[in-house]
Design a protein around this motif. Structure first.
Motif, PDB file in Angstrom:
ATOM      1  N   GLY A 115       0.811  -1.207   0.000  1.00  0.00           N
ATOM      2  CA  GLY A 115       0.000   0.000   0.000  1.00  0.00           C
ATOM      3  C   GLY A 115       0.845   1.258   0.000  1.00  0.00           C
ATOM      4  O   GLY A 115       2.016   1.257   0.362  1.00  0.00           O
ATOM      5  N   ARG A 116       0.226   2.334  -0.404  1.00  0.00           N
ATOM      6  CA  ARG A 116       0.847   3.647  -0.410  1.00  0.00           C
ATOM      7  C   ARG A 116      -0.167   4.602   0.194  1.00  0.00           C
ATOM      8  O   ARG A 116      -1.338   4.576  -0.183  1.00  0.00           O
ATOM      9  N   ILE A 120      -5.373   4.257   8.482  1.00  0.00           N
ATOM     10  CA  ILE A 120      -6.246   3.349   9.230  1.00  0.00           C
ATOM     11  C   ILE A 120      -6.736   4.111  10.453  1.00  0.00           C
ATOM     12  O   ILE A 120      -5.940   4.605  11.245  1.00  0.00           O
ATOM     13  N   THR A 121      -8.039   4.206  10.608  1.00  0.00           N
ATOM     14  CA  THR A 121      -8.618   4.917  11.746  1.00  0.00           C
ATOM     15  C   THR A 121      -9.352   3.924  12.626  1.00  0.00           C
ATOM     16  O   THR A 121      -9.737   2.841  12.186  1.00  0.00           O
ATOM     17  N   GLY A 122      -9.552   4.294  13.873  1.00  0.00           N
ATOM     18  CA  GLY A 122     -10.252   3.412  14.804  1.00  0.00           C
ATOM     19  C   GLY A 122      -9.285   2.480  15.495  1.00  0.00           C
ATOM     20  O   GLY A 122      -8.070   2.619  15.410  1.00  0.00           O
ATOM     21  N   THR A 140      -0.688   7.109  16.642  1.00  0.00           N
ATOM     22  CA  THR A 140      -1.376   7.832  17.696  1.00  0.00           C
ATOM     23  C   THR A 140      -2.573   7.021  18.143  1.00  0.00           C
ATOM     24  O   THR A 140      -3.101   6.211  17.395  1.00  0.00           O
ATOM     25  N   GLY A 141      -3.015   7.236  19.347  1.00  0.00           N
ATOM     26  CA  GLY A 141      -4.181   6.520  19.877  1.00  0.00           C
ATOM     27  C   GLY A 141      -3.828   5.151  20.366  1.00  0.00           C
ATOM     28  O   GLY A 141      -2.659   4.784  20.520  1.00  0.00           O
TER      29      GLY A 141
END
Length: 145
Positions: A115-116, A120-122, A140-141
């Motif tokens: 991937g480029r 990714i969130t969550g 982060t997170g």
């Protein structure tokens, strides 16, 4: 009674009002219509055990194929397309190119990913061996590795 002679019609043919028409002036034949708009114009259902269509073909309305459907060459489908809409499995034996966004409602299982600009969130979990070889990796997170 049998007649051993060819059946010849020289000035067109019309059988009943909308059963069969052969127009000598337009060189068109109509089945189920009294006015043929095409070289062969069929108004109503067509049943065939084998069909071969060559050249540009336009199909409108609902298209249904029972059993296997094989399409050779390039296929261009416009509009909303549902594959295996009632469930089932849709497969491709080669590469699948998507020129726009891909929205997936259910799970995705990867074998290999390259991937480029991956965002990714969550909540994210990486199980097994995770190797990062990139400059400027920012996490982060809550993350589990």
């Amino acid at each position: 009674m049998a007649v051993n002679k060819n059946f010849v019609v020289k000035n067109g043919l019309e059988v009943n009002d909308n059963l069969l028409v052969a127009d000598i002036d337009t060189q068109k034949v109509g089945i189920g219509t009294s006015v043929a708009n095409y070289e062969l114009h069929v108004s109503g259902g067509v049943g065939a055990t084998m069909m071969y269509v060559c050249g540009v073909t336009t199909v409108t309305g609902l298209v249904s194929a029972e059993g296997a459907l094989t399409v050779g060459g390039n296929t261009n489908i416009t509009g909303i397309t549902t594959l295996a809409g009632g469930g089932g499995i849709t497969t491709t034996g080669g590469d699948l190119y998507i020129g726009g966004d891909l929205y997936v409602l259910d799970d995705i299982v990867y074998d290999e990913v390259t991937g480029r600009n991956i965002n990714i969130t969550g909540v994210s979990s990486l199980a097994g061996i995770a190797t990062f070889n990139a400059n400027g990796v920012q996490i982060t997170g809550v993350s589990t590795f």
